[in-house]
Design a protein around this motif. Structure first.
Motif: not given
Length: 420
Positions: A187, A268, A271, A286, A318-319
């Motif tokens: 993360s 964040s 991704r 996140s 976010a991950n």
């Protein structure tokens, strides 16, 4: 059956000769107390040293010799080296500060890549892989305890995984997935505050009775400088935000259970948007949660079987990994003739998030739903200060990438510690 190429044969031949020399030359070692969860980088366990001196120095070496013999990006062999120097000080004795201690932990890592170069997995085959050569302070903190040790505070450069989301039983294993859970470990913009990049943090802890411990920490949300990984940056930038993490730890006889939650205060980048260069990069939260436990299943700590498990979830956009689970077993003294050796088997599964799977889909092909790793490990206690760990790892769907075959990895971990 995969065959070793000439380079692999030469490397492993040298290793065999070196181990034979060590076995013949090893002197009788000094007695060291039973191991604790004090760690060198990458979840490597250090022996506990009796607090008989106000200043204790420890040196630790960890080396991973790894061969990718099938699947992954390509075949090959790497040797990763990591050296740590740790100084623990009792400031009550040294400086007249009651119930206060300090720790300084410096490490050198040669930066050799294995997962990044050969396997292509997201969970990282070796827990000491740093990616680039580093000479860095991992931790440098001061801790003050209450009169009855029921509470304490730490402040300074801090490895979150030294106390949060960590189990003694799983420290036997080499793969990073059996240290901090993959969904938390991957993360943030530069990972959480743990090996190989840590940040300034505050940690508080309080014990409720004899069985329950509550702890919480706030760390800089972006350790060091992601754009320049070899740069040492210790500070707090305004846009970094903070990583907030809390954990409740319960001990019930031979069973230990704990659960925690974490969040980054700064939003964040999505991704998928960031990886594909989208014109508009969405900002998302996140965060995540986990539960973990270990238990003595047979015998006792000196000789018997222990087991552990972990479950975790993380924000889906976010991950790269949105879920995680692991299960493992460790036998101390499985062979009657080797009562101090440890043998283990463990499996971990990291489920790809919607953002992570979408990135692979854009690059071509249908992504796997998740990445799994199975590890077989046996640690030979050559001496109190020296360990040799042959192990095998099988990685299913490395990096969720359909073009990578399942990877078979043969490895040997060497650990050595010296305490003064």
């Amino acid at each position: 059956m995969p065959k070793l190429d000439d380079d692999m044969r030469m490397t492993w031949g040298r290793v065999a000769l070196a181990l034979l020399a060590v076995a013949l030359a090893t002197p009788a070692a000094a007695q060291v107390a039973a191991p604790s969860v004090e760690r060198a980088p990458g979840n490597v366990e250090l022996p506990e040293v009796e607090a008989r001196d106000p200043l204790v120095l420890q040196l630790a070496y960890t080396g991973d010799i790894l061969s990718s013999v099938a699947g992954g990006r390509r075949r090959g062999t790497r040797w990763i080296n990591n050296v740590s120097a740790i100084a623990s000080a009792d400031l009550d004795t040294l400086a007249g500060l009651p119930r206060t201690n300090a720790l300084l932990h410096v490490f050198y890592n040669d930066g050799t890549g294995f997962s990044s170069d050969l396997v292509g997995d997201g969970q990282i085959v070796s827990s000491i892989e740093a990616g680039v050569p580093l000479l860095r302070v991992l931790e440098g903190w001061v801790e003050h305890r209450g009169p009855d040790d029921r509470w304490s505070f730490k402040a300074g450069l801090y490895d979150v995984n030294s106390e949060f989301d960590t189990l003694q039983t799983s420290l036997l294993f080499v793969n990073s997935a059996f240290g901090m859970g993959t969904e938390l470990g991957a993360s943030g913009r530069n990972g959480p505050s743990t090996f190989p990049s840590t940040s300034l943090a505050l940690r508080g802890q309080v014990k409720l009775g004899d069985r329950v411990t509550l702890r919480a920490a706030a760390a800089d949300g972006v350790p060091n400088d992601p754009a320049r990984p070899r740069r040492d940056w210790i500070g707090i930038a305004g846009g970094d935000g903070a990583l907030l993490i809390g954990e409740a730890d319960v001990e019930l006889g031979v069973v230990r259970l704990f659960g925690g939650g974490w969040t980054y205060t700064a939003r964040s980048d999505d991704r998928f948007d960031a990886a594909t260069g989208a014109a508009i990069v969405r900002q998302v939260r996140s965060n995540g949660a986990y539960v973990r436990g270990e238990a003595q299943l047979a015998g006792d700590r000196t000789r018997g079987m222990r087991g552990f498990f972990r479950l975790g979830v993380a924000g889906d956009r976010a991950n790269l990994f949105g879920g995680f689970s692991s299960l493992g077993f460790v036998w101390r003294g499985l062979l009657a003739s080797r009562p101090r050796d440890d043998s283990g088997i463990a499996i971990a599964y990291a489920g790809g998030s919607s953002a992570g799977r979408a990135i692979v889909r854009v690059e071509g092909g249908t992504p796997a739903r998740g990445e799994a790793v199975i590890e077989l490990n046996h640690r030979i206690a050559v001496a109190d200060w020296l360990g040799v760990q042959p192990h095998v790892q099988y990685v299913v769907a490395p990096g969720l990438n359909p073009t990578f075959g399942n990877a078979l990895v043969l490895g040997l971990r060497l650990t050595a510690t010296i305490a003064e």
